[in-house]
Scaffold this active site. Structure first.
Site, mmCIF file in Angstrom:
data_model
loop_
_atom_site.group_PDB
_atom_site.id
_atom_site.type_symbol
_atom_site.label_atom_id
_atom_site.label_comp_id
_atom_site.label_asym_id
_atom_site.label_seq_id
_atom_site.Cartn_x
_atom_site.Cartn_y
_atom_site.Cartn_z
ATOM 1 N N GLU A 177 0.252 -10.051 0.236
ATOM 2 C CA GLU A 177 -1.084 -10.515 0.648
ATOM 3 C C GLU A 177 -1.949 -10.814 -0.584
ATOM 4 O O GLU A 177 -2.712 -11.786 -0.597
ATOM 5 C CB GLU A 177 -1.746 -9.475 1.558
ATOM 6 C CG GLU A 177 -1.032 -9.377 2.908
ATOM 7 C CD GLU A 177 -1.664 -8.354 3.825
ATOM 8 O OE1 GLU A 177 -1.656 -7.158 3.467
ATOM 9 O OE2 GLU A 177 -2.172 -8.738 4.889
ATOM 10 N N GLY A 232 0.924 -5.506 1.347
ATOM 11 C CA GLY A 232 -0.314 -5.812 0.623
ATOM 12 C C GLY A 232 -0.037 -6.528 -0.690
ATOM 13 O O GLY A 232 -0.892 -7.284 -1.177
ATOM 14 N N GLU A 273 5.050 -4.877 7.433
ATOM 15 C CA GLU A 273 4.141 -3.939 8.108
ATOM 16 C C GLU A 273 4.575 -3.618 9.537
ATOM 17 O O GLU A 273 4.338 -2.517 10.030
ATOM 18 C CB GLU A 273 2.715 -4.503 8.128
ATOM 19 C CG GLU A 273 1.992 -4.451 6.790
ATOM 20 C CD GLU A 273 2.223 -5.678 5.921
ATOM 21 O OE1 GLU A 273 3.237 -6.374 6.125
ATOM 22 O OE2 GLU A 273 1.390 -5.934 5.034
ATOM 23 N N ALA A 328 0.837 -1.202 0.000
ATOM 24 C CA ALA A 328 0.000 0.000 0.000
ATOM 25 C C ALA A 328 0.872 1.252 0.000
ATOM 26 O O ALA A 328 2.024 1.218 0.433
ATOM 27 C CB ALA A 328 -0.888 -0.006 1.238
HETATM 28 C C1 LIG Z 1 -2.139 -2.016 5.685
HETATM 29 C C2 LIG Z 1 -0.805 -1.952 5.073
HETATM 30 C C3 LIG Z 1 -0.520 -2.476 3.878
HETATM 31 C C4 LIG Z 1 -1.514 -3.226 3.086
HETATM 32 C C5 LIG Z 1 0.827 -2.315 3.292
HETATM 33 O O1 LIG Z 1 1.084 -2.803 2.246
HETATM 34 S S1 LIG Z 1 1.966 -1.371 4.164
HETATM 35 C C6 LIG Z 1 3.322 -1.196 3.026
HETATM 36 C C7 LIG Z 1 4.170 -2.389 3.033
HETATM 37 N N1 LIG Z 1 5.281 -2.191 2.143
HETATM 38 C C8 LIG Z 1 6.403 -1.678 2.575
HETATM 39 O O2 LIG Z 1 6.593 -1.374 3.732
HETATM 40 C C9 LIG Z 1 7.461 -1.516 1.529
HETATM 41 C C10 LIG Z 1 8.203 -0.241 1.769
HETATM 42 N N2 LIG Z 1 9.147 0.033 0.699
HETATM 43 C C11 LIG Z 1 10.342 -0.577 0.619
HETATM 44 O O3 LIG Z 1 10.695 -1.464 1.359
HETATM 45 C C12 LIG Z 1 11.242 -0.077 -0.451
HETATM 46 O O4 LIG Z 1 10.879 1.235 -0.777
HETATM 47 C C13 LIG Z 1 11.195 -0.943 -1.726
HETATM 48 C C14 LIG Z 1 11.848 -2.296 -1.437
HETATM 49 C C15 LIG Z 1 9.781 -1.132 -2.260
HETATM 50 C C16 LIG Z 1 12.019 -0.229 -2.842
HETATM 51 O O5 LIG Z 1 13.304 0.050 -2.331
HETATM 52 P P1 LIG Z 1 14.303 1.007 -3.120
HETATM 53 O O6 LIG Z 1 14.365 0.598 -4.546
HETATM 54 O O7 LIG Z 1 15.576 1.049 -2.338
HETATM 55 O O8 LIG Z 1 13.621 2.441 -3.135
HETATM 56 P P2 LIG Z 1 13.292 3.426 -1.924
HETATM 57 O O9 LIG Z 1 13.130 2.696 -0.652
HETATM 58 O O10 LIG Z 1 14.295 4.542 -1.932
HETATM 59 O O11 LIG Z 1 11.870 3.965 -2.375
HETATM 60 C C17 LIG Z 1 11.723 4.726 -3.583
HETATM 61 C C18 LIG Z 1 10.648 5.769 -3.365
HETATM 62 O O12 LIG Z 1 9.400 5.113 -3.191
HETATM 63 C C19 LIG Z 1 8.806 5.522 -1.934
HETATM 64 N N3 LIG Z 1 8.095 4.353 -1.388
HETATM 65 C C20 LIG Z 1 8.535 3.108 -1.293
HETATM 66 N N4 LIG Z 1 7.611 2.316 -0.793
HETATM 67 C C21 LIG Z 1 6.539 3.095 -0.535
HETATM 68 C C22 LIG Z 1 5.251 2.856 -0.017
HETATM 69 N N5 LIG Z 1 4.865 1.632 0.356
HETATM 70 N N6 LIG Z 1 4.404 3.896 0.083
HETATM 71 C C23 LIG Z 1 4.762 5.136 -0.307
HETATM 72 N N7 LIG Z 1 5.981 5.442 -0.827
HETATM 73 C C24 LIG Z 1 6.842 4.423 -0.938
HETATM 74 C C25 LIG Z 1 9.988 5.923 -1.072
HETATM 75 O O13 LIG Z 1 9.593 6.785 -0.044
HETATM 76 C C26 LIG Z 1 10.889 6.586 -2.099
HETATM 77 O O14 LIG Z 1 10.379 7.874 -2.382
HETATM 78 P P3 LIG Z 1 11.091 9.177 -1.804
HETATM 79 O O15 LIG Z 1 10.869 9.129 -0.309
HETATM 80 O O16 LIG Z 1 12.544 9.024 -2.165
HETATM 81 O O17 LIG Z 1 10.373 10.302 -2.451
#
Ligand SMILES: C/C=C(\C)C(=O)SCCNC(=O)CCNC(=O)[C@H](O)C(C)(C)COP(=O)(O)OP(=O)(O)OC[C@H]1O[C@@H](n2cnc3c(N)ncnc32)[C@H](O)[C@@H]1OP(=O)(O)O
Length: 343
Positions: free
Chosen positions: A69, A66, A89, A27
């Site tokens: 999931e 998600g 999460e 998400a």
């Molecule tokens: C209820 C809850 C539900 C259903 C969920 O799904 S909660 C979300 C679960 N997912 C996560 O926690 C994944 C989080 N993201 C990561 O672990 C990493 O970003 C990645 C492995 C997906 C990619 O890694 P990488 O290539 O190194 O890139 P960055 O970490 O630098 O991310 C790039 C930009 O994307 C933004 N980002 C990443 N994931 C999310 C997200 N889930 N939501 C919003 N934004 C996200 C991240 O912030 C970076 O942007 P900037 O901050 O640089 O602008």
């Protein structure tokens, strides 16, 4: 799109894939602070799982939160060998609240699910295959492989592949397992709510039928979702990434700058934070002058810092570096340290 594929009689099986080589990172965390828009994940996943035709997840890049999931709602999972999967999460102060805490233990067993859900760690495709989280791993084009596979199972009923209908694999002593895990998780969590709620949710999967388990997952998620801890951890997620981009007005950036070794430092002000900073510096091998103009505060700080250093040294099995710190109450006698600062 999914509804169309599921209702079209000519379509015999379906492949769900991501975009730009990534299945789904989960998400959008930014959306958690505003009213949610778009379809809710739980009914979407239920719709996929209850489909009358086989649905295959083609997992490339990442399947996280998600995203994983959703893959668990599919009847088959084919992963690229470079893919990473996980339910992170817990690092956002949450639990896998779209059925992840209920489906994962049914698929890979309670101990492995507890490990993945309470640590939030990502697993490689190879480990995912070993755990039974995915059905196949491929080095080739994942979507092509998934399409081939979907065609090969097109005439089979997906009934036996719906994870929500699986019984949770039996464990010889569930009570002892959960007691032990809860104790270890509480110790590691140091007051964090989410890891404890994750254990409770998995316990529900192990002890309740799926619908009641989902209800328990929903209740636990509701307490976490609006908690201050969740908000702080989500802030931390973006702050960590913002720090990586941080630069000085001159354009200098921490990651493009040559590091300078720091041997001496001065900490001004020995309240709670100053004491912690002084201890951290000493433990990193830096000589510290700790300055505090309030005599009572200085006396208390000396005692607190010495005992923190002694405790830390004992834990690490080394001698406390008490000689690395000098105290001063004279503000005018600031030394020329490489690093000077105070909270
Ligand atoms: C209820 C809850 C539900 C259903 C969920 O799904 S909660 C979300 C679960 N997912 C996560 O926690 C994944 C989080 N993201 C990561 O672990 C990493 O970003 C990645 C492995 C997906 C990619 O890694 P990488 O290539 O190194 O890139 P960055 O970490 O630098 O991310 C790039 C930009 O994307 C933004 N980002 C990443 N994931 C999310 C997200 N889930 N939501 C919003 N934004 C996200 C991240 O912030 C970076 O942007 P900037 O901050 O640089 O602008």
């Amino acid at each position: 799109m999914m509804d169309k594929a599921l209702s079209d009689r000519k379509v015999k099986s379906v492949v769900i894939c991501g975009h730009n080589g990534k299945f789904c990172g989960g998400a959008d965390i930014r959306e958690f602070s505003s009213p949610l828009t778009g379809p809710l994940l739980i009914p979407v996943i239920q719709g996929v799982e209850s489909a009358a035709k086989p649905v295959v997840a083609a997992i490339e890049g990442v399947a996280l939160g998600g995203g994983l999931e959703l893959a668990l709602g599919c009847h088959y999972r084919i992963a690229n060998s470079k893919a990473r999967l996980g339910l992170p999460e817990v690092h956002l102060g949450l639990l896998p609240g779209a059925g992840g805490s209920q489906r994962l233990p049914r698929l890979i067993g309670v101990p492995a699910a507890l490990d993945l859900i309470t640590t939030g760690r990502h697993v490689t495709a190879a480990e995912a295959l070993q755990l039974g989280l995915v059905d196949r791993v491929t080095d080739r084009n994942t979507v092509d492989e998934a399409v081939k596979f979907a065609l090969s199972v097109a005439d089979q009923s997906p009934q036996s592949r719906r994870i929500s209908t699986f019984p949770c694999p039996r464990h010889p002593d569930l009570d002892a397992l959960f007691e032990d895990v809860m104790q270890r998780v509480r110790q590691r969590a140091r007051g964090a709510l989410a890891p404890v709620a994750c254990v409770r949710a998995v316990r529900a999967a192990a002890t309740l039928p799926f619908p009641q388990g989902m209800e328990r997952e929903r209740e636990l998620m509701a307490t976490l979702f609006t908690s201050g801890q969740a908000r702080a951890q989500q802030y931390h997620f973006f702050a960590q990434r913002a720090v990586g981009r941080w630069s000085m007005p001159s354009g200098a950036r921490w990651d493009k700058t040559k590091p300078v070794a720091v041997h001496k430092a001065m900490v001004i002000g020995l309240g709670t934070m100053g004491r912690g900073i002084a201890v951290a510096l000493v433990q990193a091998g830096v000589s510290v002058v700790a300055m505090e103009t309030n005599e009572k505060q200085l006396t208390d700080a000396k005692q607190a810092i010495s005992s923190m250093l002694e405790r830390g040294a004992k834990r690490r099995g080394v001698a406390p570096a008490l000689d690395k710190i000098r105290y001063s109450s004279d503000h005018s006698r600031r030394s020329r340290s490489a690093l000077t600062g105070g909270p």
